[in-house]
Design a protein around this motif. Sequence first.
Motif, short mmCIF file in Angstrom:
data_model
loop_
_atom_site.label_atom_id
_atom_site.label_comp_id
_atom_site.label_asym_id
_atom_site.label_seq_id
_atom_site.Cartn_x
_atom_site.Cartn_y
_atom_site.Cartn_z
N MET A 1 0.84 -1.17 0.00
CA MET A 1 0.00 0.00 0.00
C MET A 1 0.89 1.24 0.00
SD MET A 1 -2.30 1.44 3.07
CE MET A 1 -4.01 1.39 2.85
N ASN A 2 0.53 2.21 -0.83
CA ASN A 2 1.28 3.46 -0.91
C ASN A 2 0.48 4.59 -0.27
OD1 ASN A 2 2.91 1.87 -2.41
ND2 ASN A 2 2.66 2.97 -4.31
N ILE A 3 1.19 5.49 0.37
CA ILE A 3 0.58 6.71 0.90
C ILE A 3 1.43 7.89 0.45
CG2 ILE A 3 -0.51 5.63 2.89
CD1 ILE A 3 1.83 6.82 4.58
N TRP A 4 0.83 9.07 0.45
CA TRP A 4 1.53 10.30 0.10
C TRP A 4 1.42 11.26 1.27
CZ3 TRP A 4 -0.44 7.00 -3.28
CH2 TRP A 4 0.29 6.72 -4.43
N VAL A 5 2.56 11.84 1.66
CA VAL A 5 2.62 12.76 2.80
C VAL A 5 2.88 14.17 2.26
CG1 VAL A 5 3.85 13.36 4.91
CG2 VAL A 5 3.44 10.96 4.35
N LEU A 6 2.00 15.09 2.62
CA LEU A 6 2.15 16.50 2.24
C LEU A 6 2.76 17.25 3.42
CD1 LEU A 6 1.59 19.00 0.47
CD2 LEU A 6 -0.72 19.05 1.46
N SER A 7 3.87 17.94 3.17
CA SER A 7 4.52 18.70 4.22
C SER A 7 4.91 20.09 3.70
CB SER A 7 5.75 17.97 4.75
OG SER A 7 6.71 17.82 3.73
N HIS A 8 5.26 20.96 4.64
CA HIS A 8 5.68 22.33 4.30
C HIS A 8 6.84 22.69 5.23
CE1 HIS A 8 5.39 26.79 4.27
NE2 HIS A 8 5.14 26.55 3.00
N GLN A 9 7.96 23.17 4.64
CA GLN A 9 9.15 23.52 5.42
C GLN A 9 9.75 24.81 4.89
OE1 GLN A 9 11.48 20.06 4.56
NE2 GLN A 9 10.68 18.94 6.31
N TYR A 10 10.28 25.61 5.82
CA TYR A 10 11.00 26.83 5.41
C TYR A 10 11.95 27.26 6.50
CZ TYR A 10 7.67 29.45 8.28
OH TYR A 10 6.93 29.94 9.32
N ASP A 11 12.95 28.06 6.11
CA ASP A 11 13.94 28.63 7.03
C ASP A 11 13.65 30.11 7.21
OD1 ASP A 11 15.30 26.19 6.95
OD2 ASP A 11 16.46 26.81 5.20
N TYR A 12 14.01 30.64 8.38
CA TYR A 12 13.83 32.07 8.61
C TYR A 12 14.86 32.57 9.60
CZ TYR A 12 11.33 30.58 12.84
OH TYR A 12 10.98 30.00 14.02
N GLY A 13 15.04 33.88 9.64
CA GLY A 13 16.01 34.50 10.54
C GLY A 13 17.29 34.84 9.80
N ASN A 14 18.35 35.04 10.57
CA ASN A 14 19.66 35.40 10.02
C ASN A 14 20.43 34.12 9.73
OD1 ASN A 14 22.20 36.31 9.44
ND2 ASN A 14 22.34 37.71 11.18
N LEU A 15 20.57 33.77 8.46
CA LEU A 15 21.24 32.53 8.07
C LEU A 15 22.73 32.53 8.41
CD1 LEU A 15 19.51 31.83 4.64
CD2 LEU A 15 19.03 30.78 6.84
N CYS A 16 23.31 33.70 8.63
CA CYS A 16 24.73 33.80 8.96
C CYS A 16 24.99 33.60 10.46
CB CYS A 16 25.28 35.15 8.52
SG CYS A 16 25.20 35.40 6.75
N ASP A 17 23.97 33.68 11.28
CA ASP A 17 24.12 33.55 12.73
C ASP A 17 23.28 32.36 13.20
OD1 ASP A 17 24.20 33.73 15.49
OD2 ASP A 17 23.76 35.88 15.54
N LYS A 18 23.94 31.27 13.60
CA LYS A 18 23.21 30.05 13.95
C LYS A 18 22.29 30.22 15.15
CE LYS A 18 26.81 27.95 16.83
NZ LYS A 18 27.66 26.79 17.01
N TYR A 19 22.50 31.25 15.95
CA TYR A 19 21.64 31.49 17.10
C TYR A 19 20.39 32.29 16.74
CZ TYR A 19 25.72 29.79 19.56
OH TYR A 19 26.76 29.02 19.98
N LYS A 20 20.38 32.90 15.56
CA LYS A 20 19.23 33.68 15.12
C LYS A 20 18.56 33.06 13.90
CE LYS A 20 21.03 38.01 16.91
NZ LYS A 20 21.47 39.35 16.58
N TRP A 21 18.93 31.83 13.56
CA TRP A 21 18.39 31.14 12.41
C TRP A 21 17.54 29.98 12.89
CZ3 TRP A 21 19.38 26.05 10.79
CH2 TRP A 21 18.88 25.72 9.54
N ASN A 22 16.44 29.75 12.24
CA ASN A 22 15.56 28.67 12.64
C ASN A 22 14.87 28.09 11.42
OD1 ASN A 22 14.32 26.89 14.38
ND2 ASN A 22 13.45 28.48 15.68
N GLU A 23 14.29 26.93 11.59
CA GLU A 23 13.52 26.32 10.51
C GLU A 23 12.18 25.85 11.06
OE1 GLU A 23 15.26 21.86 10.37
OE2 GLU A 23 16.50 23.41 9.48
#
Length: 69
Positions: free
Chosen positions: A1-23
């Motif tokens: 049996m096959n299933i399909w999973v729909l998801s949504h992902q994105y990054d935000y914040g300051n990508l240069c600073d690991k403490y101010k970056w999140n996903e």
Amino acid sequence: MNIWVLSHQYDYGNLCDKYKWNEEGRILGVYYTREVALRSLTEYQKIKGFSSHISNFYIEEYILDEIKN
């Protein structure tokens, strides 16, 4: 049996600073057919929050093991 999973992902914040970056990631639904997953995706694209990250939707197929007796 096959299933399909729909998801949504994105990054935000300051990508240069690991403490101010999140996903952010969410599983939005699990469907028996790809067509139903695609219809659901078009509805989610209209919702505020998702519509600003429209290219970050993913539909992945998974094969579930069948139990044989």
